[in-house]
Write a protein that holds these residues in place. Structure first.
Motif, PDB file in Angstrom:
ATOM      1  N   GLN A  19      29.915   3.461  55.479  1.00 39.65           N
ATOM      2  CA  GLN A  19      29.875   4.585  56.791  1.00 39.65           C
ATOM      3  C   GLN A  19      29.301   5.386  57.259  1.00 39.65           C
ATOM      4  OE1 GLN A  19      31.098   4.835  52.815  1.00 39.65           O
ATOM      5  NE2 GLN A  19      30.163   6.602  52.360  1.00 39.65           N
ATOM      6  N   LYS A  20      28.383   5.704  55.791  1.00 37.04           N
ATOM      7  CA  LYS A  20      26.988   6.850  56.270  1.00 37.04           C
ATOM      8  C   LYS A  20      26.096   6.293  58.005  1.00 37.04           C
ATOM      9  CE  LYS A  20      23.325   8.125  54.036  1.00 37.04           C
ATOM     10  NZ  LYS A  20      22.424   8.886  52.562  1.00 37.04           N
ATOM     11  N   TYR A  21      26.658   4.772  57.993  1.00 40.17           N
ATOM     12  CA  TYR A  21      25.399   3.944  58.908  1.00 40.17           C
ATOM     13  C   TYR A  21      26.306   3.823  60.184  1.00 40.17           C
ATOM     14  CZ  TYR A  21      22.021   4.510  55.151  1.00 40.17           C
ATOM     15  OH  TYR A  21      21.377   5.622  54.119  1.00 40.17           O
ATOM     16  N   ALA A  22      27.428   3.580  60.573  1.00 40.39           N
ATOM     17  CA  ALA A  22      28.296   3.562  60.955  1.00 40.39           C
ATOM     18  C   ALA A  22      28.215   1.438  61.379  1.00 40.39           C
ATOM     19  CB  ALA A  22      28.063   4.243  62.407  1.00 40.39           C
ATOM     20  N   CYS A  23      28.306   1.474  60.218  1.00 42.28           N
ATOM     21  CA  CYS A  23      28.386  -0.106  59.535  1.00 42.28           C
ATOM     22  C   CYS A  23      29.248  -1.199  60.326  1.00 42.28           C
ATOM     23  CB  CYS A  23      28.242  -1.033  58.072  1.00 42.28           C
ATOM     24  SG  CYS A  23      27.321  -0.549  57.674  1.00 42.28           S
ATOM     25  N   ILE A  24      28.732  -2.369  61.080  1.00 41.22           N
ATOM     26  CA  ILE A  24      29.797  -3.226  61.325  1.00 41.22           C
ATOM     27  C   ILE A  24      29.968  -4.297  60.263  1.00 41.22           C
ATOM     28  CG2 ILE A  24      29.927  -2.351  64.019  1.00 41.22           C
ATOM     29  CD1 ILE A  24      28.010  -6.015  64.202  1.00 41.22           C
ATOM     30  N   SER A  25      30.972  -5.081  60.074  1.00 43.04           N
ATOM     31  CA  SER A  25      31.275  -5.987  59.713  1.00 43.04           C
ATOM     32  C   SER A  25      31.596  -7.027  59.576  1.00 43.04           C
ATOM     33  CB  SER A  25      32.853  -5.924  58.930  1.00 43.04           C
ATOM     34  OG  SER A  25      32.308  -4.491  57.836  1.00 43.04           O
ATOM     35  N   VAL A  26      30.390  -8.205  59.058  1.00 44.11           N
ATOM     36  CA  VAL A  26      30.719  -9.713  60.035  1.00 44.11           C
ATOM     37  C   VAL A  26      31.263 -10.545  58.589  1.00 44.11           C
ATOM     38  CG1 VAL A  26      29.069 -11.156  60.478  1.00 44.11           C
ATOM     39  CG2 VAL A  26      28.737  -8.743  61.774  1.00 44.11           C
ATOM     40  N   ASP A  27      32.057 -11.690  59.184  1.00 46.91           N
ATOM     41  CA  ASP A  27      33.262 -12.720  58.252  1.00 46.91           C
ATOM     42  C   ASP A  27      31.560 -13.590  57.930  1.00 46.91           C
ATOM     43  OD1 ASP A  27      35.475 -12.003  57.992  1.00 46.91           O
ATOM     44  OD2 ASP A  27      35.681 -12.834  60.508  1.00 46.91           O
ATOM     45  N   ASP A  28      32.031 -13.524  56.036  1.00 48.75           N
ATOM     46  CA  ASP A  28      30.904 -14.345  56.161  1.00 48.75           C
ATOM     47  C   ASP A  28      30.498 -16.155  56.689  1.00 48.75           C
ATOM     48  OD1 ASP A  28      28.209 -15.134  53.332  1.00 48.75           O
ATOM     49  OD2 ASP A  28      30.161 -16.614  52.610  1.00 48.75           O
ATOM     50  N   ALA A  29      31.269 -16.303  56.680  1.00 49.56           N
ATOM     51  CA  ALA A  29      31.612 -17.560  57.937  1.00 49.56           C
ATOM     52  C   ALA A  29      30.807 -17.535  58.922  1.00 49.56           C
ATOM     53  CB  ALA A  29      33.076 -18.389  57.757  1.00 49.56           C
ATOM     54  N   CYS A  30      30.404 -17.165  59.134  1.00 53.12           N
ATOM     55  CA  CYS A  30      29.779 -16.802  60.584  1.00 53.12           C
ATOM     56  C   CYS A  30      28.185 -16.644  59.958  1.00 53.12           C
ATOM     57  CB  CYS A  30      29.637 -15.131  61.549  1.00 53.12           C
ATOM     58  SG  CYS A  30      31.341 -15.504  62.277  1.00 53.12           S
ATOM     59  N   ILE A  31      27.524 -15.729  59.241  1.00 51.88           N
ATOM     60  CA  ILE A  31      26.324 -16.036  58.531  1.00 51.88           C
ATOM     61  C   ILE A  31      26.262 -17.401  58.149  1.00 51.88           C
ATOM     62  CG2 ILE A  31      25.088 -14.764  56.632  1.00 51.88           C
ATOM     63  CD1 ILE A  31      25.613 -13.036  59.274  1.00 51.88           C
ATOM     64  N   ALA A  32      27.352 -17.932  57.368  1.00 48.32           N
ATOM     65  CA  ALA A  32      26.191 -18.623  56.498  1.00 48.32           C
ATOM     66  C   ALA A  32      25.581 -20.089  57.451  1.00 48.32           C
ATOM     67  CB  ALA A  32      27.720 -19.281  55.352  1.00 48.32           C
ATOM     68  N   GLY A  33      26.830 -19.877  58.240  1.00 49.53           N
ATOM     69  CA  GLY A  33      26.825 -20.938  59.520  1.00 49.53           C
ATOM     70  C   GLY A  33      25.175 -20.841  59.946  1.00 49.53           C
ATOM     71  N   ILE A  34      24.348 -19.783  59.912  1.00 51.90           N
ATOM     72  CA  ILE A  34      22.850 -19.722  59.712  1.00 51.90           C
ATOM     73  C   ILE A  34      21.842 -19.366  59.247  1.00 51.90           C
ATOM     74  CG2 ILE A  34      23.752 -19.217  62.839  1.00 51.90           C
ATOM     75  CD1 ILE A  34      22.967 -16.482  62.447  1.00 51.90           C
TER      76      ILE A  34
END
Length: 109
Positions: free
Chosen positions: A25-40
């Protein structure tokens, strides 16, 4: 589903400071599903980064830890993403950070 959080640091990390706390919350983060990251995941090992502090250099993302990504590594990170629709919000965040000359923080799963 596990997720990774990415945010833009308002100022460059300071030498000697640790970024160990989970503060999306401090850095206004966005969330990305692990499945998307795991693919690359393999492609994401192609840029210089740091592990929670500037005194610990690394390559790519700390998959299960905290990564500090300098502006000089953002072009390589963006190239690794390519045109994957799943990762377009992340690509937008990285492009914003690059334009502003800012560091990115990553909270792994």
């Amino acid at each position: 589903m596990p997720k990774h959080d990415f945010g833009i640091l308002p100022a460059a990390p300071r030498q000697g400071k640790r970024y160990d706390a989970y503060e999306p919350q401090k850095y206004a983060c966005i969330s990305v599903d692990d499945a998307c990251i795991a693919g690359i995941a393999e492609k994401l090992m192609s840029f210089d980064s740091y592990r929670s502090t500037l005194s610990v250099k690394g390559q790519g993302l700390a998959y299960c830890g905290i990564t500090l990504i300098p502006p000089s590594s953002l072009n390589a990170f963006i190239r690794s993403i390519g045109e994957d629709i799943c990762l377009s919000p992340l690509k937008n965040l990285l492009e914003t950070a690059l334009t502003e000359g800012k560091w990115v923080i990553h909270y792994g799963i």
